[in-house]
Write an enzyme that holds these catalytic residues in place. Structure first.
Site, PDB file in Angstrom:
ATOM      1  N   LEU A 134     -21.694  34.271 -30.352  1.00 52.43           N
ATOM      2  CA  LEU A 134     -21.291  35.093 -31.494  1.00 52.43           C
ATOM      3  C   LEU A 134     -22.572  35.563 -32.167  1.00 52.43           C
ATOM      4  O   LEU A 134     -23.559  34.826 -32.210  1.00 52.43           O
ATOM      5  CB  LEU A 134     -20.480  34.270 -32.508  1.00 52.43           C
ATOM      6  CG  LEU A 134     -19.052  33.843 -32.147  1.00 52.43           C
ATOM      7  CD1 LEU A 134     -18.469  33.004 -33.273  1.00 52.43           C
ATOM      8  CD2 LEU A 134     -18.166  35.041 -31.867  1.00 52.43           C
ATOM      9  N   ASP A 135     -22.563  36.774 -32.697  1.00 57.52           N
ATOM     10  CA  ASP A 135     -23.722  37.241 -33.458  1.00 57.52           C
ATOM     11  C   ASP A 135     -23.982  36.282 -34.610  1.00 57.52           C
ATOM     12  O   ASP A 135     -23.056  35.646 -35.132  1.00 57.52           O
ATOM     13  CB  ASP A 135     -23.465  38.644 -34.029  1.00 57.52           C
ATOM     14  CG  ASP A 135     -23.346  39.705 -32.944  1.00 57.52           C
ATOM     15  OD1 ASP A 135     -23.852  39.476 -31.841  1.00 57.52           O
ATOM     16  OD2 ASP A 135     -22.739  40.759 -33.221  1.00 57.52           O
ATOM     17  N   ARG A 136     -25.222  36.217 -35.024  1.00 59.96           N
ATOM     18  CA  ARG A 136     -25.613  35.298 -36.097  1.00 59.96           C
ATOM     19  C   ARG A 136     -24.744  35.475 -37.353  1.00 59.96           C
ATOM     20  O   ARG A 136     -24.332  34.499 -37.985  1.00 59.96           O
ATOM     21  CB  ARG A 136     -27.088  35.528 -36.446  1.00 59.96           C
ATOM     22  CG  ARG A 136     -27.610  34.615 -37.539  1.00 59.96           C
ATOM     23  CD  ARG A 136     -29.084  34.887 -37.782  1.00 59.96           C
ATOM     24  NE  ARG A 136     -29.610  34.011 -38.825  1.00 59.96           N
ATOM     25  CZ  ARG A 136     -30.884  33.998 -39.211  1.00 59.96           C
ATOM     26  NH1 ARG A 136     -31.747  34.803 -38.634  1.00 59.96           N
ATOM     27  NH2 ARG A 136     -31.292  33.186 -40.154  1.00 59.96           N
TER      28      ARG A 136
END
Length: 320
Positions: free
Chosen positions: A145-147
């Site tokens: 998942l993106d940060r």
């Protein structure tokens, strides 16, 4: 305080056992060279210092049983001295677990925490869980998942589960659903976006993803309206059929409805209005996950949004 660690003695030659057949060489090295920055691993791959069967390979090369991998000397932290992480972060991640058994951990990842170290970060979710579960020697991220995206994230505790879930992800066995708060009034007629995506680098070195009809990879997302806030904003569900980098963020932008709090693809005026309501985050959350289990069963999970998200939406819906 930073400490230096001694280099490994000379070159390592690693033989690939059958259970690692099919794994990409970059992921293979990331798992074995614990603590080595991701940027360094990609650098030695790019420069040809890593060899497989005495030949140069690309980072996406998939290993075969019996391959001999040559690894040049690199600095790695000693096994009994992992980089200590703040107890507060470890406790927060421990509390974020929504499911755990002998082969799998699923967490509701908070926004703002990277899934792995690299790009200037010394740690991420996976490094933290290797400290939280020191007896689990095969811990690996199943996906990413993106940060700044929150929500359900899978961590395999066993290679067999990792392989099973990767196979399911490549097919259509995994159902992932996201919630996103987007600008404007999303038309009910926009039920699917099929727009090929490609990566490009800006002069600053920042990597961006954009719709590229000629060279982009096929990318499909299915959408559904969950709630409307007049013409100002819409809460939507996004189901990515393909798994491209930043896919949902770029597809919503392509449809003319950027996501609130998106510093990369968003619109600052809209994001500021949401921030003024207390929403100081990216409004993208992986809230539902259905995965097939090796025994033939199915795991269905949902993860609630955080308090900041909930209160912002509450204020959005309040009468003026």
């Amino acid at each position: 305080m930073t400490t230096t660690t001694p280099p490994t003695p000379g070159v390592q030659l690693l033989e690939v056992s059958p259970e690692y057949a099919g794994q990409r060489i970059d992921n293979f090295l990331l798992a074995r060279l614990k603590g080595v920055p991701k940027t360094l691993i990609y650098r030695i791959l790019r420069k040809g210092e890593v060899r497989v069967n005495k030949g140069r390979i690309k980072p996406e090369y998939k290993l075969q049983a019996g391959d001999i991998v040559r690894v040049p000397p690199v600095r790695v932290p000693e096994r009994d001295e992992p980089v200590p992480l703040a107890q507060g972060l470890l406790q927060r991640l421990e509390a974020s677990i929504v499911f755990e058994d002998k082969a799998l951990i699923v967490i509701n990842k908070p926004a703002g925490i990277a899934v792995h170290g690299g790009s200037g970060l010394t740690f991420g979710v996976i490094e933290a869980f290797r400290q939280l579960r020191p007896d689990c020697k095969e811990l690996e991220l199943v996906h990413r998942l993106d940060r700044d995206t929150s929500g359900l994230l899978m961590i395999a505790k066993k290679r067999s589960m990792l392989r099973h879930l990767h196979t399911a992800l490549r097919g259509d066995g995994v159902d992932k659903r996201y919630m996103a708060l987007v600008r404007g009034n999303w038309a009910s007629s926009i039920k699917q976006i099929r727009a090929p995506l490609g990566k490009s680098n800006l002069r600053s070195g920042e990597r961006m993803v954009e719709v590229d009809e000629e060279e982009g990879k096929e990318s499909v997302t299915v959408f559904k309206v969950l709630r409307r806030f007049g013409d100002f904003a819409t809460l939507i569900e996004a189901k990515p059929i393909t798994g491209r980098t930043h896919q949902i963020r770029v597809h919503t932008l392509h449809a003319g409805h950027c996501i609130a709090g998106d510093s990369k693809y968003g619109e600052e005026g809209f994001s500021k209005e949401i921030r003024d309501l207390g929403g100081k985050r990216l409004f993208l959350h992986a809230y539902m996950l259905t995965v097939p289990l090796p025994d033939g069963g199915e795991l269905k999970l949902q993860a609630p949004v955080d308090e900041m998200w909930a209160k912002t939406v509450e204020r959005l819906s309040a009468p003026i």
